[in-house]
Scaffold this active site. Structure first.
Site, PDB file in Angstrom:
ATOM      1  N   GLY A  11       0.817  -1.219   0.000  1.00 46.51           N
ATOM      2  CA  GLY A  11       0.000   0.000   0.000  1.00 46.51           C
ATOM      3  C   GLY A  11       0.842   1.257   0.000  1.00 46.51           C
ATOM      4  N   SER A  12       1.755   1.352  -0.970  1.00 49.72           N
ATOM      5  CA  SER A  12       2.685   2.500  -0.938  1.00 49.72           C
ATOM      6  C   SER A  12       2.514   3.435  -2.118  1.00 49.72           C
ATOM      7  CB  SER A  12       4.130   1.993  -0.846  1.00 49.72           C
ATOM      8  OG  SER A  12       4.350   0.872  -1.678  1.00 49.72           O
ATOM      9  N   THR A  13       1.314   3.423  -2.740  1.00 53.31           N
ATOM     10  CA  THR A  13       1.081   4.399  -3.806  1.00 53.31           C
ATOM     11  C   THR A  13       0.670   5.752  -3.231  1.00 53.31           C
ATOM     12  OG1 THR A  13      -1.166   3.534  -3.986  1.00 53.31           O
ATOM     13  CG2 THR A  13       0.437   2.733  -5.611  1.00 53.31           C
ATOM     14  N   ASN A  94       1.709  -2.274   5.470  1.00 53.20           N
ATOM     15  CA  ASN A  94       1.075  -0.969   5.640  1.00 53.20           C
ATOM     16  C   ASN A  94      -0.313  -0.883   5.004  1.00 53.20           C
ATOM     17  OD1 ASN A  94       1.055   2.172   5.838  1.00 53.20           O
ATOM     18  ND2 ASN A  94       0.797   1.739   3.657  1.00 53.20           N
ATOM     19  N   SER A 154      -2.751   0.764  14.264  1.00 54.86           N
ATOM     20  CA  SER A 154      -3.480   2.025  14.450  1.00 54.86           C
ATOM     21  C   SER A 154      -3.830   2.184  15.926  1.00 54.86           C
ATOM     22  CB  SER A 154      -4.783   1.978  13.640  1.00 54.86           C
ATOM     23  OG  SER A 154      -5.637   3.031  13.992  1.00 54.86           O
ATOM     24  N   TYR A 167     -13.033  -2.211  11.427  1.00 52.98           N
ATOM     25  CA  TYR A 167     -11.688  -1.630  11.309  1.00 52.98           C
ATOM     26  C   TYR A 167     -10.932  -1.841  12.628  1.00 52.98           C
ATOM     27  CZ  TYR A 167      -8.002   1.850  10.368  1.00 52.98           C
ATOM     28  OH  TYR A 167      -6.792   2.486  10.185  1.00 52.98           O
ATOM     29  N   LYS A 171      -7.460  -4.107  13.289  1.00 52.14           N
ATOM     30  CA  LYS A 171      -6.204  -3.539  13.803  1.00 52.14           C
ATOM     31  C   LYS A 171      -5.809  -4.199  15.133  1.00 52.14           C
ATOM     32  CE  LYS A 171      -5.286  -0.720  10.433  1.00 52.14           C
ATOM     33  NZ  LYS A 171      -4.093  -0.900   9.602  1.00 52.14           N
ATOM     34  N   ILE A 200      -3.563  10.746  11.171  1.00 51.20           N
ATOM     35  CA  ILE A 200      -2.537  11.155  10.211  1.00 51.20           C
ATOM     36  C   ILE A 200      -3.207  11.737   8.971  1.00 51.20           C
ATOM     37  CG2 ILE A 200      -0.487  10.381   8.914  1.00 51.20           C
ATOM     38  CD1 ILE A 200      -0.169   9.760  11.911  1.00 51.20           C
TER      39      ILE A 200
HETATM   40  P1  NAD Z   1      -4.192   5.706   2.058  1.00 45.23           P
HETATM   41  O1  NAD Z   1      -5.585   5.440   1.629  1.00 45.23           O
HETATM   42  O2  NAD Z   1      -3.551   6.986   1.677  1.00 45.23           O
HETATM   43  O3  NAD Z   1      -3.228   4.538   1.556  1.00 45.23           O
HETATM   44  C1  NAD Z   1      -3.618   3.208   1.555  1.00 45.23           C
HETATM   45  C2  NAD Z   1      -2.711   2.440   0.627  1.00 45.23           C
HETATM   46  O4  NAD Z   1      -3.090   1.066   0.689  1.00 45.23           O
HETATM   47  C3  NAD Z   1      -2.823   2.856  -0.844  1.00 45.23           C
HETATM   48  O5  NAD Z   1      -1.550   2.763  -1.443  1.00 45.23           O
HETATM   49  C4  NAD Z   1      -3.755   1.786  -1.436  1.00 45.23           C
HETATM   50  O6  NAD Z   1      -3.521   1.554  -2.803  1.00 45.23           O
HETATM   51  C5  NAD Z   1      -3.319   0.592  -0.619  1.00 45.23           C
HETATM   52  N1  NAD Z   1      -4.295  -0.490  -0.582  1.00 45.23           N
HETATM   53  C6  NAD Z   1      -5.602  -0.438  -0.212  1.00 45.23           C
HETATM   54  N2  NAD Z   1      -6.151  -1.660  -0.325  1.00 45.23           N
HETATM   55  C7  NAD Z   1      -5.168  -2.486  -0.754  1.00 45.23           C
HETATM   56  C8  NAD Z   1      -5.116  -3.866  -1.058  1.00 45.23           C
HETATM   57  N3  NAD Z   1      -6.191  -4.635  -0.951  1.00 45.23           N
HETATM   58  N4  NAD Z   1      -3.943  -4.380  -1.503  1.00 45.23           N
HETATM   59  C9  NAD Z   1      -2.844  -3.612  -1.634  1.00 45.23           C
HETATM   60  N5  NAD Z   1      -2.836  -2.300  -1.352  1.00 45.23           N
HETATM   61  C10 NAD Z   1      -3.993  -1.756  -0.924  1.00 45.23           C
HETATM   62  O7  NAD Z   1      -4.222   5.496   3.640  1.00 45.23           O
HETATM   63  P2  NAD Z   1      -3.160   5.774   4.789  1.00 45.23           P
HETATM   64  O8  NAD Z   1      -3.807   6.686   5.738  1.00 45.23           O
HETATM   65  O9  NAD Z   1      -1.831   6.107   4.257  1.00 45.23           O
HETATM   66  O10 NAD Z   1      -3.138   4.334   5.477  1.00 45.23           O
HETATM   67  C11 NAD Z   1      -2.020   3.464   5.483  1.00 45.23           C
HETATM   68  C12 NAD Z   1      -2.121   2.526   6.666  1.00 45.23           C
HETATM   69  O11 NAD Z   1      -2.048   3.266   7.883  1.00 45.23           O
HETATM   70  C13 NAD Z   1      -3.431   1.745   6.731  1.00 45.23           C
HETATM   71  O12 NAD Z   1      -3.186   0.427   7.170  1.00 45.23           O
HETATM   72  C14 NAD Z   1      -4.225   2.489   7.787  1.00 45.23           C
HETATM   73  O13 NAD Z   1      -5.163   1.659   8.423  1.00 45.23           O
HETATM   74  C15 NAD Z   1      -3.121   2.919   8.715  1.00 45.23           C
HETATM   75  N6  NAD Z   1      -3.453   4.056   9.569  1.00 45.23           N
HETATM   76  C16 NAD Z   1      -3.839   5.255   9.024  1.00 45.23           C
HETATM   77  C17 NAD Z   1      -4.155   6.307   9.881  1.00 45.23           C
HETATM   78  C18 NAD Z   1      -4.568   7.661   9.387  1.00 45.23           C
HETATM   79  O14 NAD Z   1      -5.017   8.474  10.200  1.00 45.23           O
HETATM   80  N7  NAD Z   1      -4.445   7.975   8.113  1.00 45.23           N
HETATM   81  C19 NAD Z   1      -4.096   6.119  11.262  1.00 45.23           C
HETATM   82  C20 NAD Z   1      -3.700   4.897  11.777  1.00 45.23           C
HETATM   83  C21 NAD Z   1      -3.385   3.871  10.909  1.00 45.23           C
END
Ligand code: NAD
Length: 263
Positions: A11-13, A94, A154, A167, A171, A200
């Site tokens: 998930g790093s796009t 991630n 999370s 969710y 987690k 975040i």
């Molecule tokens: P985001 O939506 O910006 O990024 C999510 C990434 O995951 C994207 O690259 C997407 O393409 C990829 N993805 C989604 N489903 C996928 C799948 N089935 N297979 C492969 N890739 C997949 O979100 P983010 O906020 O950067 O979240 C990243 C991680 O951090 C997540 O696990 C999220 O639960 C966790 N997180 C986020 C927050 C926040 O506040 N943003 C807080 C705590 C934890």
């Protein structure tokens, strides 16, 4: 500069995963960038990588479109990494999704539960199994090889949000997954860490930006600001540089102090 080591960040796009992938590229890791829906990396993303890697940049990273909830996609991704780089040093679990719709616990749907659990827990759980087995094999053949696994969970691992129970459960499951793999892999000297991000600023929180702006003003976190993807990436940097040694199964809170109990 040598680019021997290899890191997979699921998930790093975008968001947190992207910041982690770029931080690892800065540290001279060849990175595997992964996303579920993106067919190929944007020109903007490629330009950043070109800048970080300089010459021969396209040989130093690999983009793999793979849905980590699908076994066949995970297998294809692993084969591609083996063909391209032949090793894996860092796995960052991630990738994650929120429920498509926030719904009260009493109205929750099984479909949403299954979808969220598959992406956030089942996918990483079995990806880790397969990568850990590969790391154990590589340990026997490579010198100066110190693999590490990092899970991005999370604050929802321990915080109740009754409008997105699935969710929270996914987690919390990941937190147990950290403990299990930390325990199992310690004999191979493969440490497993967990980072628990707070609120975040990413695409995921965009839809609730106003709500969280208000909560920050009201003091939901002792440190009164949004977390940034780079805050999480810096914690990953500290781990991979070996600045948290003699440790496994530990949780690092990157949440502005959210986890503190306060009076
Ligand atoms: P985001 O939506 O910006 O990024 C999510 C990434 O995951 C994207 O690259 C997407 O393409 C990829 N993805 C989604 N489903 C996928 C799948 N089935 N297979 C492969 N890739 C997949 O979100 P983010 O906020 O950067 O979240 C990243 C991680 O951090 C997540 O696990 C999220 O639960 C966790 N997180 C986020 C927050 C926040 O506040 N943003 C807080 C705590 C934890």
């Amino acid at each position: 500069m040598e680019y021997t080591k290899v890191a997979l960040v699921t998930g790093s796009t975008s968001g947190i995963g992207k910041a982690i992938a770029l931080e690892l590229a800065k540290l001279s890791y060849r990175v595997i960038i992964n996303g579920a829906s993106t067919k190929e990396l944007s020109d903007k993303y490629r330009k950043i990588l070109e800048h970080l890697y300089n010459e021969n940049f396209s040989a130093k990273y690999l983009y793999v479109q793979a849905d980590i909830s699908k076994r066949s996609d995970r297998e294809v991704m692993l084969t591609k990494i083996k063909q391209a780089f032949g090793r894996i040093d860092i796995l960052v679990n991630n990738a994650g999704i929120p429920p498509t719709e926030r719904k009260d616990l009493l109205e929750a749907s099984e479909e949403s539960f299954e979808r969220v659990m598959k992406v956030n827990l089942q996918g990483p759980y079995f990806l880790t199994r397969d990568i850990a087995k590969w790391m154990i094999k590589l340990k026997k053949n490579l010198n100066q090889y110190n693999p590490i696994i990092i899970n991005i969970s999370s604050i929802s691992s321990f915080t109740s949000s009754p409008n997105r129970g699935e969710y929270c459960i996914s987690k919390a499951g990941m937190t147990m997954m950290t403990k299990l793999y930390a325990d199992r892999l310690a004999e191979y000297e493969i440490p497993v860490y967990e980072i628990q991000p707070g609120i975040i600023k990413t695409r995921m929180t965009k839809v609730v930006e106003e709500k969280y702006n208000k909560l920050f003003e009201q003091g939901i976190t002792p440190i009164k600001r949004w977390g940034l993807p780079e805050d999480v990436a810096k914690a990953v940097k500290a781990i991979v540089l070996g600045y948290i040694p003699y440790s496994t199964g530990d949780i690092i809170h990157i949440d502005g102090g959210f986890h503190l109990k306060r009076l």
